[in-house]
Design a protein around this motif. Structure first.
Motif, PDB file in Angstrom:
ATOM      1  N   LEU A 179      41.511 -33.027  36.538  1.00 55.04           N
ATOM      2  CA  LEU A 179      42.048 -33.096  35.151  1.00 55.04           C
ATOM      3  C   LEU A 179      41.891 -31.581  34.846  1.00 55.04           C
ATOM      4  O   LEU A 179      43.030 -31.212  34.115  1.00 55.04           O
ATOM      5  CB  LEU A 179      40.959 -33.739  34.081  1.00 55.04           C
ATOM      6  N   CYS A 180      41.088 -30.785  35.034  1.00 57.40           N
ATOM      7  CA  CYS A 180      41.115 -29.359  34.744  1.00 57.40           C
ATOM      8  C   CYS A 180      42.281 -28.713  35.527  1.00 57.40           C
ATOM      9  O   CYS A 180      42.889 -27.817  34.843  1.00 57.40           O
ATOM     10  CB  CYS A 180      39.567 -28.628  35.089  1.00 57.40           C
ATOM     11  N   ILE A 181      42.163 -29.001  36.877  1.00 58.70           N
ATOM     12  CA  ILE A 181      43.282 -28.272  37.608  1.00 58.70           C
ATOM     13  C   ILE A 181      44.927 -28.681  36.924  1.00 58.70           C
ATOM     14  O   ILE A 181      45.777 -27.899  36.754  1.00 58.70           O
ATOM     15  CB  ILE A 181      43.251 -28.794  39.166  1.00 58.70           C
ATOM     16  N   LEU A 182      45.057 -29.993  36.724  1.00 61.83           N
ATOM     17  CA  LEU A 182      46.320 -30.333  36.033  1.00 61.83           C
ATOM     18  C   LEU A 182      46.737 -29.598  34.753  1.00 61.83           C
ATOM     19  O   LEU A 182      47.647 -29.278  34.732  1.00 61.83           O
ATOM     20  CB  LEU A 182      46.362 -31.849  35.847  1.00 61.83           C
ATOM     21  N   PHE A 183      45.556 -29.557  33.738  1.00 58.10           N
ATOM     22  CA  PHE A 183      45.911 -28.768  32.413  1.00 58.10           C
ATOM     23  C   PHE A 183      46.138 -27.390  32.833  1.00 58.10           C
ATOM     24  O   PHE A 183      47.008 -26.702  32.347  1.00 58.10           O
ATOM     25  CB  PHE A 183      44.721 -28.871  31.837  1.00 58.10           C
ATOM     26  N   GLY A 222      36.888 -16.989  29.315  1.00 57.70           N
ATOM     27  CA  GLY A 222      35.912 -15.895  28.428  1.00 57.70           C
ATOM     28  C   GLY A 222      36.837 -15.071  27.539  1.00 57.70           C
ATOM     29  O   GLY A 222      36.570 -14.786  26.321  1.00 57.70           O
ATOM     30  N   GLY A 223      38.087 -14.638  28.111  1.00 58.06           N
ATOM     31  CA  GLY A 223      39.096 -13.828  27.299  1.00 58.06           C
ATOM     32  C   GLY A 223      39.707 -14.827  26.217  1.00 58.06           C
ATOM     33  O   GLY A 223      40.101 -14.346  25.217  1.00 58.06           O
ATOM     34  N   ALA A 224      40.079 -16.173  26.466  1.00 55.56           N
ATOM     35  CA  ALA A 224      40.519 -17.200  25.617  1.00 55.56           C
ATOM     36  C   ALA A 224      39.636 -17.196  24.365  1.00 55.56           C
ATOM     37  O   ALA A 224      40.113 -17.259  23.351  1.00 55.56           O
ATOM     38  CB  ALA A 224      40.852 -18.224  26.404  1.00 55.56           C
ATOM     39  N   ILE A 225      38.286 -17.305  24.888  1.00 56.54           N
ATOM     40  CA  ILE A 225      37.374 -17.479  23.579  1.00 56.54           C
ATOM     41  C   ILE A 225      37.323 -16.076  22.833  1.00 56.54           C
ATOM     42  O   ILE A 225      37.259 -16.144  21.612  1.00 56.54           O
ATOM     43  CB  ILE A 225      35.832 -17.719  24.187  1.00 56.54           C
ATOM     44  N   ALA A 226      37.317 -14.948  23.342  1.00 57.26           N
ATOM     45  CA  ALA A 226      37.288 -13.728  22.510  1.00 57.26           C
ATOM     46  C   ALA A 226      38.454 -13.732  21.905  1.00 57.26           C
ATOM     47  O   ALA A 226      38.283 -13.212  20.795  1.00 57.26           O
ATOM     48  CB  ALA A 226      37.385 -12.543  23.716  1.00 57.26           C
ATOM     49  N   ILE A 227      39.664 -14.036  22.349  1.00 62.01           N
ATOM     50  CA  ILE A 227      41.275 -14.180  21.595  1.00 62.01           C
ATOM     51  C   ILE A 227      40.947 -14.987  20.484  1.00 62.01           C
ATOM     52  O   ILE A 227      41.373 -14.940  19.211  1.00 62.01           O
ATOM     53  CB  ILE A 227      42.284 -14.466  22.556  1.00 62.01           C
ATOM     54  N   MET A 228      40.499 -16.330  20.495  1.00 68.18           N
ATOM     55  CA  MET A 228      40.304 -17.251  19.663  1.00 68.18           C
ATOM     56  C   MET A 228      39.226 -16.886  18.409  1.00 68.18           C
ATOM     57  O   MET A 228      39.766 -16.974  17.392  1.00 68.18           O
ATOM     58  CB  MET A 228      39.648 -18.414  20.244  1.00 68.18           C
ATOM     59  N   VAL A 229      38.293 -16.024  18.780  1.00 65.24           N
ATOM     60  CA  VAL A 229      37.085 -15.609  17.846  1.00 65.24           C
ATOM     61  C   VAL A 229      37.945 -14.573  16.821  1.00 65.24           C
ATOM     62  O   VAL A 229      37.995 -14.382  15.873  1.00 65.24           O
ATOM     63  CB  VAL A 229      35.842 -15.101  18.627  1.00 65.24           C
ATOM     64  N   ARG A 230      38.503 -13.515  17.681  1.00 67.47           N
ATOM     65  CA  ARG A 230      39.372 -12.685  16.877  1.00 67.47           C
ATOM     66  C   ARG A 230      40.555 -13.070  16.087  1.00 67.47           C
ATOM     67  O   ARG A 230      40.843 -12.742  14.792  1.00 67.47           O
ATOM     68  CB  ARG A 230      39.928 -11.499  17.987  1.00 67.47           C
ATOM     69  N   ALA A 231      41.140 -14.331  16.374  1.00 67.22           N
ATOM     70  CA  ALA A 231      42.091 -14.873  15.712  1.00 67.22           C
ATOM     71  C   ALA A 231      41.658 -15.811  14.478  1.00 67.22           C
ATOM     72  O   ALA A 231      42.459 -16.449  13.873  1.00 67.22           O
ATOM     73  CB  ALA A 231      43.175 -15.581  16.537  1.00 67.22           C
ATOM     74  N   PHE A 280      37.445 -25.316  22.635  1.00 70.19           N
ATOM     75  CA  PHE A 280      38.114 -26.041  23.605  1.00 70.19           C
ATOM     76  C   PHE A 280      37.991 -25.207  24.701  1.00 70.19           C
ATOM     77  O   PHE A 280      37.945 -25.654  25.884  1.00 70.19           O
ATOM     78  CB  PHE A 280      39.742 -26.165  23.077  1.00 70.19           C
ATOM     79  N   ALA A 281      38.295 -23.948  24.631  1.00 70.55           N
ATOM     80  CA  ALA A 281      38.127 -22.832  25.831  1.00 70.55           C
ATOM     81  C   ALA A 281      36.809 -22.979  26.411  1.00 70.55           C
ATOM     82  O   ALA A 281      36.329 -23.007  27.626  1.00 70.55           O
ATOM     83  CB  ALA A 281      38.422 -21.542  25.575  1.00 70.55           C
ATOM     84  N   LEU A 282      35.692 -23.093  25.563  1.00 68.65           N
ATOM     85  CA  LEU A 282      34.133 -23.133  25.936  1.00 68.65           C
ATOM     86  C   LEU A 282      33.991 -24.456  26.744  1.00 68.65           C
ATOM     87  O   LEU A 282      33.178 -24.546  27.859  1.00 68.65           O
ATOM     88  CB  LEU A 282      33.109 -22.979  24.604  1.00 68.65           C
ATOM     89  N   THR A 283      34.297 -25.535  26.346  1.00 64.50           N
ATOM     90  CA  THR A 283      34.312 -26.757  26.845  1.00 64.50           C
ATOM     91  C   THR A 283      34.976 -26.926  28.047  1.00 64.50           C
ATOM     92  O   THR A 283      34.404 -27.472  29.116  1.00 64.50           O
ATOM     93  CB  THR A 283      34.692 -28.013  26.042  1.00 64.50           C
ATOM     94  N   PHE A 284      36.086 -26.280  28.067  1.00 65.02           N
ATOM     95  CA  PHE A 284      36.814 -26.447  29.430  1.00 65.02           C
ATOM     96  C   PHE A 284      36.218 -25.365  30.391  1.00 65.02           C
ATOM     97  O   PHE A 284      36.150 -25.957  31.675  1.00 65.02           O
ATOM     98  CB  PHE A 284      38.177 -25.500  29.068  1.00 65.02           C
TER      99      PHE A 284
END
Length: 134
Positions: A27-31, A92-101, A107-111
């Motif tokens: 499931l992770c790979i497909l996403f 981790g970069g996605a989490i940082a971007i989400m926090v900044r925005a 979602f990124a953390l769970t993923f």
């Protein structure tokens, strides 16, 4: 007779864990593949979403290529741990971007947790390296 029965029970449990790990990983790979390909082909929703988070539009394709490479490494059993490490950095970069925005980061953390959980359940060497049991 009892030792054989106990052995079969342990094997049955590990088969269930292996199956669960493969399903979680699949499931992770497909996403991840979907997300990477949408970025690489510059699909409009992907470009717009990335731009709203502050990414320069001309860099979205490069980000997709990085994600694709990390995902392919995660798919290959010999390089799956390296792929998981690279995906952890990406997420981790996605989490940082989400926090900044000011966006939710769950979602990124769970993923990220699911990427490692799937690998942990399907990779015996990783379970030996990080044992959660006594």
């Amino acid at each position: 007779m009892e030792a054989t029965f106990a052995n079969q029970t342990v094997k049955s449990q590990s088969n269930k864990g292996l199956l669960a790990g493969k399903i979680i990983s699949a499931l992770c790979i497909l996403f991840l593949l979907f997300d990477a390909i949408m970025k690489i082909i510059k699909e409009s929703h992907s470009i717009e979403g990335s731009a709203q988070l502050g990414w320069p539009v001309d860099q979205v394709q490069s980000i997709g290529i990085v994600l694709l490479i990390a995902t392919i490494l995660y798919i290959i059993p010999r390089t799956a741990i390296l792929g998981a490490i690279l995906l952890t950095g990406y997420l981790g970069g996605a989490i940082a971007i989400m926090v900044r925005a000011g966006q939710p980061l769950y979602f990124a953390l769970t993923f990220g947790v699911l990427v490692w959980a799937g690998l942990y359940l399907r990779d015996e060497k990783l379970r030996k390296l990080i044992p959660f049991e006594k």
